[in-house]
Design a protein around this motif. Structure first.
Motif, short mmCIF file in Angstrom:
data_model
loop_
_atom_site.label_atom_id
_atom_site.label_comp_id
_atom_site.label_asym_id
_atom_site.label_seq_id
_atom_site.Cartn_x
_atom_site.Cartn_y
_atom_site.Cartn_z
N UNK A 154 -108.01 -5.90 4.99
CA UNK A 154 -107.77 -5.42 3.62
C UNK A 154 -106.42 -5.87 3.06
N UNK A 155 -105.41 -5.95 3.90
CA UNK A 155 -104.10 -6.41 3.44
C UNK A 155 -104.14 -7.87 2.99
N UNK A 156 -105.05 -8.66 3.57
CA UNK A 156 -105.25 -10.05 3.12
C UNK A 156 -105.78 -10.06 1.69
N UNK A 157 -106.71 -9.15 1.42
CA UNK A 157 -107.34 -9.09 0.10
C UNK A 157 -106.33 -8.66 -0.96
N UNK A 158 -105.59 -7.61 -0.67
CA UNK A 158 -104.59 -7.13 -1.62
C UNK A 158 -103.53 -8.20 -1.87
N UNK A 201 -104.34 -14.91 5.91
CA UNK A 201 -103.43 -14.33 4.92
C UNK A 201 -102.80 -15.39 4.02
N UNK A 202 -102.89 -15.20 2.71
CA UNK A 202 -103.70 -14.22 1.96
C UNK A 202 -105.12 -14.74 1.75
N UNK A 221 -96.41 -8.67 -3.12
CA UNK A 221 -96.83 -9.65 -2.11
C UNK A 221 -95.79 -9.76 -0.99
N UNK A 222 -94.53 -9.80 -1.37
CA UNK A 222 -93.45 -9.94 -0.39
C UNK A 222 -93.41 -8.74 0.55
N UNK A 223 -93.67 -7.55 0.00
CA UNK A 223 -93.69 -6.33 0.82
C UNK A 223 -94.79 -6.39 1.87
N UNK A 224 -95.99 -6.79 1.44
CA UNK A 224 -97.11 -6.89 2.39
C UNK A 224 -96.84 -7.98 3.43
N UNK A 225 -96.30 -9.12 2.97
CA UNK A 225 -96.00 -10.22 3.89
C UNK A 225 -94.98 -9.80 4.94
N UNK A 226 -93.95 -9.07 4.52
CA UNK A 226 -92.93 -8.58 5.46
C UNK A 226 -93.54 -7.59 6.45
N UNK A 227 -94.43 -6.73 5.95
CA UNK A 227 -95.04 -5.71 6.80
C UNK A 227 -95.93 -6.32 7.87
N UNK A 228 -96.75 -7.30 7.49
CA UNK A 228 -97.65 -7.89 8.49
C UNK A 228 -96.90 -8.81 9.44
N UNK A 229 -95.73 -9.29 9.02
CA UNK A 229 -94.93 -10.13 9.91
C UNK A 229 -94.38 -9.30 11.07
N UNK A 230 -94.18 -8.03 10.82
CA UNK A 230 -93.66 -7.12 11.85
C UNK A 230 -94.78 -6.52 12.69
N UNK A 231 -96.02 -6.57 12.18
CA UNK A 231 -97.16 -5.99 12.89
C UNK A 231 -98.34 -6.95 12.81
N UNK A 232 -99.10 -7.04 13.91
CA UNK A 232 -100.26 -7.93 13.91
C UNK A 232 -101.29 -7.46 12.89
N UNK A 233 -101.47 -6.16 12.78
CA UNK A 233 -102.32 -5.59 11.74
C UNK A 233 -101.83 -4.18 11.45
N UNK A 234 -102.24 -3.64 10.33
CA UNK A 234 -101.76 -2.35 9.89
C UNK A 234 -102.78 -1.26 10.15
N UNK A 279 -103.45 -22.38 0.01
CA UNK A 279 -103.44 -23.22 1.22
C UNK A 279 -102.04 -23.32 1.81
N UNK A 280 -101.04 -23.52 0.96
CA UNK A 280 -99.66 -23.65 1.43
C UNK A 280 -99.14 -22.34 2.02
N UNK A 281 -99.48 -21.23 1.36
CA UNK A 281 -99.02 -19.92 1.85
C UNK A 281 -99.68 -19.59 3.19
N UNK A 282 -100.96 -19.92 3.33
CA UNK A 282 -101.66 -19.68 4.59
C UNK A 282 -101.02 -20.46 5.74
N UNK A 283 -100.64 -21.69 5.46
CA UNK A 283 -100.00 -22.51 6.49
C UNK A 283 -98.65 -21.94 6.91
N UNK A 284 -97.99 -21.27 5.98
CA UNK A 284 -96.68 -20.67 6.28
C UNK A 284 -96.83 -19.44 7.17
N UNK A 285 -97.79 -18.56 6.87
CA UNK A 285 -97.91 -17.31 7.62
C UNK A 285 -98.79 -17.46 8.86
N UNK A 286 -99.83 -18.28 8.79
CA UNK A 286 -100.70 -18.54 9.93
C UNK A 286 -101.23 -17.27 10.59
#
Length: 217
Positions: free
Chosen positions: A183-187, A128-129, A21-34, A104-111
Motif C-alpha cells: 500500500x505504501x507503494x501505491x500512496x 516503489x513507487x 513522498x519524501x516521508x514515505x521514502x524515508x520510512x520504508x528506507x528504515x523498514x523493509x515494510x510497514x 523508472x528512475x525513482x524505482x532504480x534509486x530505491x530498488x
C-alpha cells in the motif's frame, strides 16, 4: 480562477506531494515494510474471490503501459480534432511521457523488492513507487484538468471528478489485491504523480501567461 491563484495552487500541491513522498521514502528506507502495509494487505486480500480477482485483473490491465498508450492516443486525437486545443497536446504528452520515465528512475534509486506474501499474478521489476498508481494519477488528473475547461455543467464536472477518482483508486487497489505492491507503494505513486502533474501544469500556465503577454505587446 486567476492565473496567479492557479500557479500558487499548483506550486503548493507540488511541494506537499514532494514532502509526502519524501516521508514515505524515508520510512520504508528504515523498514523493509510497514505495519500499515500488513494491515491493509490483509484487509484487501481478505476479500478475495474469483469474481473480484477477474475485476482486479481488468483494472490492472487498464493501468498497464499498453492500455496507457492506447488511451493516450485516443485522448490526443480527441484534443486535436474535437477540442482544437493543440497547445494542450504538449502538456498532455509531457505528463504522459514523463510519468513512466520519472517512475523508472525513482524505482532504480530505491530498488524496493515487491511483496512476497500472496501473489495472484507474477511480475518483475521493483516495487516503489507503483508505476500503475503514478501513471493512473497522471493520466486521469491531466484529463480532468484539460476537460474541466470545456465543461460548464456542474453535474458533468462532478461526474468527471468521480470517474477519474474511481479509476485512480481502482487501479491502485488492484495492485494491492493482486499482491504485487505494498500500500505504501501505491500512496507514493499517487504522491509522485501529484508532484509531476502539478509541476507540469505550473510550467504550462507560466508559458501560456508569457505567450499572452508577448502577444499583447
Amino acid at each position: 480562477m486567476r492565473l496567479k491563484q492557479q500557479l500558487t495552487i499548483a506550486f503548493i500541491v507540488s511541494v506537499l506531494s514532494l514532502i509526502g513522498f519524501s516521508f514515505i521514502a524515508f520510512t520504508i528506507s528504515a523498514n523493509e515494510y510497514l505495519k500499515f502495509d500488513e494491515v491493509v494487505i490483509a484487509l484487501v486480500q481478505g476479500l478475495e474471490s474469483p469474481l473480484l480477482t477477474s475485476i482486479m485483473k481488468f483494472f490492472t490491465y487498464i493501468g498497464s503501459t499498453s492500455a496507457l498508450i492506447i488511451l493516450s492516443l485516443f485522448i490526443l486525437f480527441f484534443l486535436y480534432k474535437v477540442l482544437k486545443h493543440r497547445l494542450e497536446l504538449i502538456l498532455f504528452s509531457a505528463v504522459i511521457i514523463g510519468s513512466p520515465l520519472l517512475n523508472f528512475m525513482v524505482k532504480l534509486f530505491f530498488r524496493r523488492a515487491r511483496p512476497d506474501l500472496h501473489r495472484l499474478i507474477e511480475i518483475g521489476g521493483y516495487s516503489f513507487p507503483s508505476g500503475h498508481a503514478m501513471n493512473a494519477f497522471s493520466l486521469y488528473s491531466i484529463l480532468t484538468f484539460l476537460l474541466w475547461r470545456h465543461i460548464t455543467a456542474k453535474w458533468a464536472r462532478v461526474l468527471l471528478i468521480l470517474f477519474s477518482m474511481s479509476m485512480i483508486l481502482s487501479i491502485g487497489i488492484s495492485r494491492i489485491y493482486l499482491g504485487v505492491h505494498y500500500p505504501s507503494d501505491i500512496i507514493a505513486g499517487y504522491l509522485a504523480g501529484g508532484f509531476w502533474i502539478s509541476i507540469s501544469i505550473w510550467f504550462f500556465q507560466r508559458y501560456q501567461d508569457r505567450r499572452k503577454n508577448k502577444d499583447m505587446q
